[in-house]
Design an enzyme around this catalytic site. Structure first.
Site, mmCIF file in Angstrom:
data_model
loop_
_atom_site.group_PDB
_atom_site.id
_atom_site.type_symbol
_atom_site.label_atom_id
_atom_site.label_comp_id
_atom_site.label_asym_id
_atom_site.label_seq_id
_atom_site.Cartn_x
_atom_site.Cartn_y
_atom_site.Cartn_z
ATOM 1 N N GLU A 1 0.625 -0.964 0.279
ATOM 2 C CA GLU A 1 -0.108 0.427 -0.534
ATOM 3 C C GLU A 1 0.919 1.126 0.026
ATOM 4 O O GLU A 1 0.390 2.199 -0.806
ATOM 5 C CB GLU A 1 -0.915 0.082 0.821
ATOM 6 C CG GLU A 1 -1.708 1.588 1.409
ATOM 7 C CD GLU A 1 -2.617 1.710 2.168
ATOM 8 O OE1 GLU A 1 -2.543 0.756 3.428
ATOM 9 O OE2 GLU A 1 -3.609 2.157 2.191
ATOM 10 N N GLU B 1 3.211 10.636 11.550
ATOM 11 C CA GLU B 1 3.946 10.421 12.909
ATOM 12 C C GLU B 1 4.203 8.509 12.824
ATOM 13 O O GLU B 1 5.982 8.186 13.299
ATOM 14 C CB GLU B 1 3.139 10.710 14.182
ATOM 15 C CG GLU B 1 3.353 12.473 14.086
ATOM 16 C CD GLU B 1 1.747 12.451 13.625
ATOM 17 O OE1 GLU B 1 1.263 12.040 12.702
ATOM 18 O OE2 GLU B 1 2.190 14.216 13.566
HETATM 19 C C1 LIG Z 1 -8.834 9.137 2.755
HETATM 20 C C2 LIG Z 1 -8.956 7.740 3.720
HETATM 21 C C3 LIG Z 1 -8.439 6.360 3.055
HETATM 22 C C4 LIG Z 1 -8.373 5.418 4.507
HETATM 23 N N1 LIG Z 1 -9.601 4.614 3.972
HETATM 24 C C5 LIG Z 1 -9.718 2.619 4.780
HETATM 25 C C6 LIG Z 1 -9.671 1.833 4.167
HETATM 26 O O1 LIG Z 1 -10.250 2.113 2.963
HETATM 27 N N2 LIG Z 1 -9.562 0.885 4.695
HETATM 28 C C7 LIG Z 1 -9.062 0.908 6.683
HETATM 29 O O2 LIG Z 1 -8.887 -0.379 7.533
HETATM 30 N N3 LIG Z 1 -8.924 2.331 6.550
HETATM 31 C C8 LIG Z 1 -8.875 3.220 5.901
HETATM 32 N N4 LIG Z 1 -8.015 4.507 6.689
HETATM 33 C C9 LIG Z 1 -7.628 4.775 7.841
HETATM 34 C C10 LIG Z 1 -6.297 5.131 7.872
HETATM 35 O O3 LIG Z 1 -5.634 4.103 8.053
HETATM 36 C C11 LIG Z 1 -6.402 5.334 9.975
HETATM 37 O O4 LIG Z 1 -7.166 6.573 9.760
HETATM 38 C C12 LIG Z 1 -4.953 5.685 9.825
HETATM 39 O O5 LIG Z 1 -4.251 3.768 10.277
HETATM 40 C C13 LIG Z 1 -4.571 5.723 11.678
HETATM 41 O O6 LIG Z 1 -5.244 5.915 12.355
HETATM 42 P P1 LIG Z 1 -7.100 6.467 13.732
HETATM 43 O O7 LIG Z 1 -7.470 7.350 11.585
HETATM 44 O O8 LIG Z 1 -7.314 5.818 13.961
HETATM 45 O O9 LIG Z 1 -5.833 8.027 13.948
HETATM 46 P P2 LIG Z 1 -5.199 7.223 15.671
HETATM 47 O O10 LIG Z 1 -4.116 6.626 15.901
HETATM 48 O O11 LIG Z 1 -6.042 7.684 16.483
HETATM 49 O O12 LIG Z 1 -4.157 9.017 14.985
HETATM 50 C C14 LIG Z 1 -4.064 9.947 15.431
HETATM 51 C C15 LIG Z 1 -3.150 10.878 15.909
HETATM 52 O O13 LIG Z 1 -2.035 10.297 17.051
HETATM 53 C C16 LIG Z 1 -1.239 10.203 16.297
HETATM 54 N N5 LIG Z 1 -0.718 8.843 16.971
HETATM 55 C C17 LIG Z 1 -0.898 7.784 17.010
HETATM 56 N N6 LIG Z 1 -0.112 6.862 17.478
HETATM 57 C C18 LIG Z 1 1.141 7.312 17.906
HETATM 58 C C19 LIG Z 1 1.966 6.980 18.258
HETATM 59 N N7 LIG Z 1 2.978 5.861 18.749
HETATM 60 N N8 LIG Z 1 3.768 7.757 18.162
HETATM 61 C C20 LIG Z 1 3.098 9.287 17.558
HETATM 62 N N9 LIG Z 1 1.914 10.121 17.136
HETATM 63 C C21 LIG Z 1 0.718 8.866 17.255
HETATM 64 C C22 LIG Z 1 -1.325 9.512 14.675
HETATM 65 O O14 LIG Z 1 0.005 9.956 13.687
HETATM 66 C C23 LIG Z 1 -2.712 10.504 14.286
HETATM 67 O O15 LIG Z 1 -2.107 11.825 14.027
HETATM 68 C C24 LIG Z 1 -8.137 5.887 6.092
HETATM 69 C C25 LIG Z 1 -7.702 6.691 6.109
HETATM 70 C C26 LIG Z 1 -8.305 7.387 5.635
HETATM 71 C C27 LIG Z 1 -7.542 9.417 5.924
#
Ligand SMILES: Cc1cc2nc3c(=O)[nH]c(=O)nc-3n(C[C@H](O)[C@H](O)[C@H](O)COP(=O)(O)OP(=O)(O)OC[C@H]3O[C@@H](n4cnc5c(N)ncnc54)[C@H](O)[C@@H]3O)c2cc1C
Length: 397
Positions: free
Chosen positions: A248, A377
């Protein structure tokens, strides 16, 4: 014919075929049909025609074996084909979730039956896939996922919720991570292929800031899944998922430095000085700096492709280029917005031309580049550990 001459002959053939078959109205547009809900894409007869022609030519999955719908081209020819497409603003209409993520994963981990069942539809672009990884409680920390999968004898029984599932409401199939063991974290995860028409699969689109509704909440209510839909072994899905995420990120990094030059656009929108330069000197120097950075990024991608072909391990650089690619593409969206000025602030309505509306929507869409496929991050954390070999703060504690 020597190797170089044969490659040049292939280039000439590809160029000629593309000139005859790529519909010019699609040039420099790269609609991903169901991942954004532009009224475009599948309803567009040119897009349909292009997909059909590419499927017949087997160039939607040019490097895949012929039995799976590919053209079995070697790496240099795949690269040449991509270069020739880029040169005329063409795109691969099969380059969707199934092709970029699941295809290579099945080629590596799938059974012969799974490959024969799923790869040809992906190569023809007729079967749409979605990625069921993220959950309300599992994004960056994906291994916390809790969608339960129970062995119910002659089938699997799946119960849980996914979120941010791009294109789920239009997808035919989903590759999902499910929990088969609640006593282990990574080692309790399995990789499952779920038919979206199965009873108990419900999708609910989410409206984004860009106005797009391309992704969904996906509910799995006591969904029965055939035993043969498990990829790899039970509780060994995490390793497969990690590999898929590399595919990916690879595909997300591709093309991030591309796009028609912003300089002519800036000349016409911002105006020129007495010697034909973009009138705003500050904007001009930032545009040139961006063009150089994008070019350097593209050269790095070409170098990495060559190194991968020569057998060098480039995995450690995947998170670095994912981050760099997001930066470059977001900077481009910022500059495009600036060039349009207040004409780039439109949202809907006849007061704005389509390209003006597009620039604001693209700008908002670009915010997502540094989130999906692993956030900025998280990529930097991985690069710190794997690329630079820095100590892991978690294990230092
Ligand atoms: C346009 C789009 C399409 C997507 N499509 C898919 C899809 O088809 N299938 C799917 O399964 N997912 C999909 N996603 C989800 C995407 O993979 C997640 O949004 C991503 O992995 C981040 O997870 P979260 O949104 O839960 O954020 P969180 O994990 O809650 O993170 C929130 C913030 O905290 C930061 N953070 C978290 N942990 C840490 C750490 N240990 N150290 C430093 N910073 C940290 C992150 O960088 C982020 O800025 C999509 C997302 C978007 C925006």
């Amino acid at each position: 014919m020597g190797d170089d001459a044969a490659l040049e002959a292939f280039r000439a053939d590809a160029r000629e075929w593309l000139a005859e078959n790529f519909p010019p109205p699609l040039a420099h547009k790269n609609p991903v049909p169901y991942q954004n809900d532009a009224p475009y894409a599948e309803a567009d007869p040119d897009w349909q025609l292009w997909r059909t022609r590419m499927a017949e030519r087997r160039w939607g999955a040019p490097g895949w074996p012929e039995i799976y719908g590919g053209a079995a081209l070697d790496a240099p020819r795949v690269r040449i084909l991509a270069e020739e497409m880029r040169a005329i603003g063409a795109f691969n209409p099969m380059k969707m979730t199934g092709y970029t993520m699941l295809g290579p994963t099945l080629l590596e981990f799938g059974t012969e039956e799974q490959r024969a069942q799923h790869l040809p539809g992906i190569a023809r672009g007729t079967v749409r896939w979605c990625q069921g990884f993220s959950e309300p409680g599992a994004g960056s920390d994906l291994a916390s996922l809790s969608t339960r999968c129970i062995d119910a004898g002659d089938h699997w029984l799946v119960e849980g919720q996914k979120v941010w599932t791009s294109g789920a409401n239009h997808a035919d199939w989903c590759f999902a991570l499910v929990r088969t063991d609640t006593t282990a974290k990574q080692r309790g995860i399995s990789f499952l292929l779920i038919d979206m028409r199965s009873e108990g699969v419900v999708t609910r689109p989410i409206t984004l800031i860009s106005g797009s509704t391309h992704f969904c909440e996906m509910f799995l209510n006591a969904v029965r899944v055939p035993k043969g839909n498990l990829v790899g072994r039970v509780n060994e899905g995490w390793g497969i998922a990690k590999r898929l995420l590399q595919f990916e990120r690879d595909s997300l990094s591709e093309g991030r430095g591309e796009g028609a030059s912003l300089l002519p656009l800036a000349r016409s929108r911002v105006g020129t000085d007495g010697v034909g330069r973009i009138a705003d000197g500050d904007l001009r120097s930032r545009l040139v700096a961006h063009a150089m950075r994008a070019h350097a990024y593209n050269l790095t991608m070409t170098r990495l492709a060559a190194e991968a072909k020569a057998g060098s391990a480039i995995d450690a650089l995947v998170p670095v280029v994912k981050t760099l690619g997001s930066d470059v593409a977001q900077a481009r969206a910022d500059l495009a917005m600036e060039i349009y000025g207040d004409r780039g602030l439109g949202w809907t309505g006849a007061d704005y031309a389509p390209d003006e509306l597009d620039v604001s929507h693209q700008w908002l869409h670009a915010r997502a580049f540094s989130i999906y496929g692993g956030s900025y991050e998280i990529q930097n954390n991985i690069a710190a550990k794997r690329t630079l070999g820095l100590p892991d703060p978690a294990s230092a504690r």
